[in-house]
Design a protein around this motif. Sequence first.
Motif, mmCIF file in Angstrom:
data_model
loop_
_atom_site.group_PDB
_atom_site.id
_atom_site.type_symbol
_atom_site.label_atom_id
_atom_site.label_comp_id
_atom_site.label_asym_id
_atom_site.label_seq_id
_atom_site.Cartn_x
_atom_site.Cartn_y
_atom_site.Cartn_z
ATOM 1 N N UNK A 49 0.691 -1.098 0.003
ATOM 2 C CA UNK A 49 0.064 -0.135 0.099
ATOM 3 C C UNK A 49 0.744 1.186 0.035
ATOM 4 N N UNK A 50 1.811 1.227 0.651
ATOM 5 C CA UNK A 50 2.714 2.195 0.967
ATOM 6 C C UNK A 50 3.621 2.539 -0.007
ATOM 7 N N UNK A 51 4.381 1.251 -0.452
ATOM 8 C CA UNK A 51 5.709 1.363 -1.272
ATOM 9 C C UNK A 51 5.592 0.980 -2.911
ATOM 10 N N UNK A 52 4.726 0.191 -3.114
ATOM 11 C CA UNK A 52 4.466 -0.545 -4.526
ATOM 12 C C UNK A 52 4.591 0.384 -5.700
ATOM 13 N N UNK A 53 3.815 1.454 -5.502
ATOM 14 C CA UNK A 53 3.922 2.540 -6.598
ATOM 15 C C UNK A 53 5.176 3.135 -6.805
ATOM 16 N N UNK A 54 5.935 3.473 -5.684
ATOM 17 C CA UNK A 54 7.398 3.910 -5.846
ATOM 18 C C UNK A 54 8.183 2.832 -6.464
ATOM 19 N N UNK A 55 8.139 1.550 -6.305
ATOM 20 C CA UNK A 55 8.816 0.496 -6.728
ATOM 21 C C UNK A 55 8.538 0.477 -8.194
ATOM 22 N N UNK A 56 7.577 0.523 -8.492
ATOM 23 C CA UNK A 56 7.243 0.165 -10.047
ATOM 24 C C UNK A 56 7.510 1.479 -10.865
ATOM 25 N N UNK A 57 7.372 2.638 -10.205
ATOM 26 C CA UNK A 57 8.163 3.805 -10.826
ATOM 27 C C UNK A 57 9.404 3.903 -11.147
ATOM 28 N N UNK A 58 10.340 3.376 -9.965
ATOM 29 C CA UNK A 58 11.584 3.242 -9.967
ATOM 30 C C UNK A 58 12.129 2.447 -10.972
ATOM 31 N N UNK A 59 11.523 1.060 -11.066
ATOM 32 C CA UNK A 59 11.828 0.070 -11.933
ATOM 33 C C UNK A 59 11.500 0.300 -13.218
ATOM 34 N N UNK A 60 10.398 1.376 -13.490
ATOM 35 C CA UNK A 60 9.930 1.574 -15.073
ATOM 36 C C UNK A 60 9.129 0.644 -15.384
ATOM 37 N N UNK A 61 8.149 0.183 -14.649
ATOM 38 C CA UNK A 61 7.207 -0.857 -14.811
ATOM 39 C C UNK A 61 5.864 -0.474 -14.491
ATOM 40 N N UNK A 62 4.888 -0.926 -15.120
ATOM 41 C CA UNK A 62 3.322 -0.865 -14.828
ATOM 42 C C UNK A 62 2.793 -1.970 -13.791
ATOM 43 N N UNK A 63 3.600 -2.926 -13.761
ATOM 44 C CA UNK A 63 2.950 -3.976 -12.874
ATOM 45 C C UNK A 63 3.989 -5.424 -12.743
ATOM 46 N N UNK A 64 3.433 -5.975 -12.111
ATOM 47 C CA UNK A 64 4.192 -7.379 -11.924
ATOM 48 C C UNK A 64 3.473 -8.552 -12.456
ATOM 49 N N UNK A 65 4.050 -9.567 -13.198
ATOM 50 C CA UNK A 65 3.381 -10.842 -13.613
ATOM 51 C C UNK A 65 3.439 -11.804 -12.828
ATOM 52 N N UNK A 66 4.630 -11.759 -11.939
ATOM 53 C CA UNK A 66 4.517 -12.885 -10.831
ATOM 54 C C UNK A 66 5.123 -12.389 -9.448
ATOM 55 N N UNK A 67 4.646 -13.045 -8.444
ATOM 56 C CA UNK A 67 5.269 -12.555 -7.114
ATOM 57 C C UNK A 67 5.590 -14.002 -6.541
ATOM 58 N N UNK A 68 6.709 -14.253 -5.646
ATOM 59 C CA UNK A 68 7.057 -15.514 -5.075
ATOM 60 C C UNK A 68 7.680 -15.142 -3.928
ATOM 61 N N UNK A 69 6.991 -15.783 -2.841
ATOM 62 C CA UNK A 69 7.475 -15.917 -1.338
ATOM 63 C C UNK A 69 8.564 -16.884 -1.289
#
Length: 78
Positions: A49-69
Amino acid sequence: MADLVTPLTYRVGYQHHNQAAHDLRAYKADPPRREAQLRLTCLFWYFCLLHLGCMKDRLGITGFTHVAFVPSTKRVQA
């Protein structure tokens, strides 16, 4: 093969007497503590909620296709 990998880690540090440290140990217990799993899920949601938007901006992407824990390999008794 991944085009981009962005690791995200959560580390409590040297303070082992707080709720987050307890939850990190308790979710690995046998049996796993459901309450700890829920709190850690909420912690991840709050991070997003707090940081995902900044991460995507910094990485130059609009979203993630996969997330793994990937949990640590050691099981700790709570």
